[in-house]
Design an enzyme around this catalytic site. Structure first.
Site, PDB file in Angstrom:
ATOM      1  N   CYS A  94      36.203  33.239  55.607  1.00 43.35           N
ATOM      2  CA  CYS A  94      35.387  34.219  54.885  1.00 43.35           C
ATOM      3  C   CYS A  94      35.332  35.526  55.670  1.00 43.35           C
ATOM      4  O   CYS A  94      35.163  35.517  56.891  1.00 43.35           O
ATOM      5  CB  CYS A  94      33.980  33.662  54.707  1.00 43.35           C
ATOM      6  SG  CYS A  94      32.849  34.788  53.879  1.00 43.35           S
TER       7      CYS A  94
ATOM      8  N   ASP B 223      17.974  39.053  30.889  1.00 42.46           N
ATOM      9  CA  ASP B 223      17.883  37.938  29.955  1.00 42.46           C
ATOM     10  C   ASP B 223      16.793  38.266  28.934  1.00 42.46           C
ATOM     11  O   ASP B 223      16.122  39.292  29.044  1.00 42.46           O
ATOM     12  CB  ASP B 223      17.626  36.617  30.687  1.00 42.46           C
ATOM     13  CG  ASP B 223      16.266  36.588  31.364  1.00 42.46           C
ATOM     14  OD1 ASP B 223      15.547  37.598  31.319  1.00 42.46           O
ATOM     15  OD2 ASP B 223      15.925  35.544  31.945  1.00 42.46           O
TER      16      ASP B 223
ATOM     17  N   ASP C 174      26.214  33.181  35.662  1.00 41.45           N
ATOM     18  CA  ASP C 174      25.114  33.564  36.549  1.00 41.45           C
ATOM     19  C   ASP C 174      24.462  32.280  37.004  1.00 41.45           C
ATOM     20  O   ASP C 174      24.476  31.284  36.280  1.00 41.45           O
ATOM     21  CB  ASP C 174      24.063  34.413  35.825  1.00 41.45           C
ATOM     22  CG  ASP C 174      23.092  33.547  35.034  1.00 41.45           C
ATOM     23  OD1 ASP C 174      23.489  33.066  33.953  1.00 41.45           O
ATOM     24  OD2 ASP C 174      21.965  33.324  35.492  1.00 41.45           O
TER      25      ASP C 174
ATOM     26  N   CYS D 180      33.077  37.995  54.969  1.00 44.97           N
ATOM     27  CA  CYS D 180      31.822  38.665  54.619  1.00 44.97           C
ATOM     28  C   CYS D 180      31.197  39.262  55.884  1.00 44.97           C
ATOM     29  O   CYS D 180      31.567  38.887  57.001  1.00 44.97           O
ATOM     30  CB  CYS D 180      30.866  37.691  53.933  1.00 44.97           C
ATOM     31  SG  CYS D 180      29.868  36.681  55.034  1.00 44.97           S
TER      32      CYS D 180
ATOM     33  N   CYS E 264      29.952  36.465  58.315  1.00 50.07           N
ATOM     34  CA  CYS E 264      30.988  35.703  59.020  1.00 50.07           C
ATOM     35  C   CYS E 264      31.762  36.575  60.011  1.00 50.07           C
ATOM     36  O   CYS E 264      32.291  36.064  60.989  1.00 50.07           O
ATOM     37  CB  CYS E 264      31.932  35.041  58.015  1.00 50.07           C
ATOM     38  SG  CYS E 264      31.122  33.714  57.105  1.00 50.07           S
TER      39      CYS E 264
ATOM     40  N   HIS F  50      25.936  35.494  52.735  1.00 52.58           N
ATOM     41  CA  HIS F  50      27.208  34.761  52.780  1.00 52.58           C
ATOM     42  C   HIS F  50      27.463  34.033  51.460  1.00 52.58           C
ATOM     43  O   HIS F  50      28.561  34.122  50.899  1.00 52.58           O
ATOM     44  CB  HIS F  50      27.250  33.761  53.939  1.00 52.58           C
ATOM     45  CG  HIS F  50      28.350  32.763  53.776  1.00 52.58           C
ATOM     46  ND1 HIS F  50      29.663  33.043  54.097  1.00 52.58           N
ATOM     47  CD2 HIS F  50      28.356  31.509  53.226  1.00 52.58           C
ATOM     48  CE1 HIS F  50      30.416  32.001  53.779  1.00 52.58           C
ATOM     49  NE2 HIS F  50      29.649  31.063  53.238  1.00 52.58           N
TER      50      HIS F  50
HETATM   51 ZN   LIG Z   1      30.806  34.588  54.973  1.00 51.50          ZN
END
Ligand SMILES: [Zn+2]
Length: 377
Positions: A310, A90, A272, A312, A315, A341
């Site tokens: 999920c 930025d 963002d 990820c 998870c 997560h």
């Molecule tokens: Zn997850």
């Protein structure tokens, strides 16, 4: 031309953005690493694991600590952090206007006191470009004035005019730095920022004006600063027709999953926000069924993952009961797993959005999830 529009569904756009640090599939979420690290203890390697495409670093913070000259001496942000994908920095403007004390604005720039130790700093368009050239980001943002919301129409109009003059100075300075071999990334791109508070006439006029500067991308700034979401959506819809079609568009600092879906719906390509990492640190976790508070007693013996939908790394391996325990015990790992997560959720959300756009089913996706994902359950 770095941006390529692949297909459109209504105003929503599926595209890609080519940079020297790789191609970004859009719409995309940029993962906020304020001081060159994701708050919550995630490194560049973790970012790969959670399918991040872009990392965002803050110019103001890095200028103060460790100093942009040091980062340049060490080869720039990519070498420093070991993140080899695109990085957006930025301009420092937002932090100067929100964090710094005793600021004083003139046509030249802004004088302010560091929020760390109070020492006096001057930052104008040239300084912001010099710092970002030292950081060596993929994309530099133009230095703009962030006006408080609400602001008087007259002040907002004068500020827009100044931001437009500053943009020309940014463009000139970055071109000079690149030409003289003073930019760590000689291919550094520059985005301009649309301002105008919540005044449609100012927003549209300003966008028309900066659209003529032939920048690499266009951001919409100064929104999501406390105004109702509907007002923000109205502003995006008002300026969208005047943002160049062949350039990427970035809505700064937004937002909830629902805000992002609405932004894509209105033609935005990049987002963002600190929300996924900040909320994670407080136990608020995003799922495809809404937002859960992992500290809730009902998860004490819950062996299911944060979100059964999920995939990820968190998870796939850990239970709600375990993460709840870690957070209740203030273990660092609890924060780290929650942030992983939530950021994965955001990056995966963008992936889902792109798939729906590819299939021409984004509108149905919008209708199904826009409210659901922001609901606390
Ligand atoms: Zn997850």
């Amino acid at each position: 031309m770095p941006y390529r529009l692949i297909r459109q569904e209504g105003t929503a756009r599926r595209g890609e953005f080519k940079t020297v640090h790789g191609t970004v599939q859009t719409p995309a979420f940029m993962n906020v690493a304020t001081a060159a690290a994701i708050k919550g203890g995630l490194s560049a390697f973790d970012l790969k694991e959670i399918r991040a495409q872009v990392m965002l670093c803050n110019t103001y913070h890095l200028h103060l600590r460790p100093g942009d000259k040091l980062v340049a001496d060490l080869g720039g942000l990519h070498r420093f952090t070991r993140w080899d994908g695109p990085i957006l920095t930025d301009s420092g403007g937002f932090q100067v206007f929100s964090l710094a004390k005793l600021r004083h604005i003139t046509e030249e720039g802004v004088t302010f006191n560091s929020h760390l130790d109070g020492h006096k700093i001057f930052m104008g368009p040239e300084e912001s470009m010099q710092i970002q050239a030292n950081l060596g980001s993929t994309i530099a943002m133009a230095f703009d004035e962030c006006v408080e919301n609400p602001a008087e129409h007259d002040y907002a109009a004068a500020s827009c005019a100044r931001t437009a003059r500053w943009l020309l100075r940014c463009q000139k300075e970055l071109a000079r730095l690149k030409h003289e071999g003073k930019a760590v990334n000689p291919d550094q791109l520059l985005f301009g920022i649309n301002q105008g508070c919540t005044y449609k006439d100012l927003r549209v006029e300003h966008m028309k004006q900066i659209a003529e500067y032939d920048l690499d991308g266009y951001a919409i700034g100064g929104l999501a600063v406390g105004e109702p979401a509907e007002v923000m959506y109205d502003m995006i819809s008002a300026v969208e027709p005047y943002a160049p079609k062949d350039k990427i568009r970035y809505l700064m600092g937004v937002g909830t999953p629902g805000n992002i879906i609405e932004g894509v719906y209105r033609g935005v390509d990049l987002f963002d926000c600190v929300m996924p990492s900040r909320n994670a640190r407080h136990g608020h976790l995003f799922t495809w069924n809404g937002i859960i508070n992992i500290k809730n007693l009902k998860y004490e013996r819950d062996e299911s993952p944060i979100d059964p939908e999920c995939d990820c790394p968190v998870c796939r391996n850990f239970s709600r009961a375990y993460i709840r325990h870690l957070q209740k015990a203030d273990e660092m790992l609890g924060m780290r797993l929650a942030v992983m997560h939530n950021l994965y959720f955001y990056n995966h959300l963008m992936e889902r959005i792109r798939e729906e756009l590819d299939a021409g089913t984004f509108t149905q996706f919008h209708d199904k999830y826009v409210k659901l994902l922001d609901t606390r359950i």
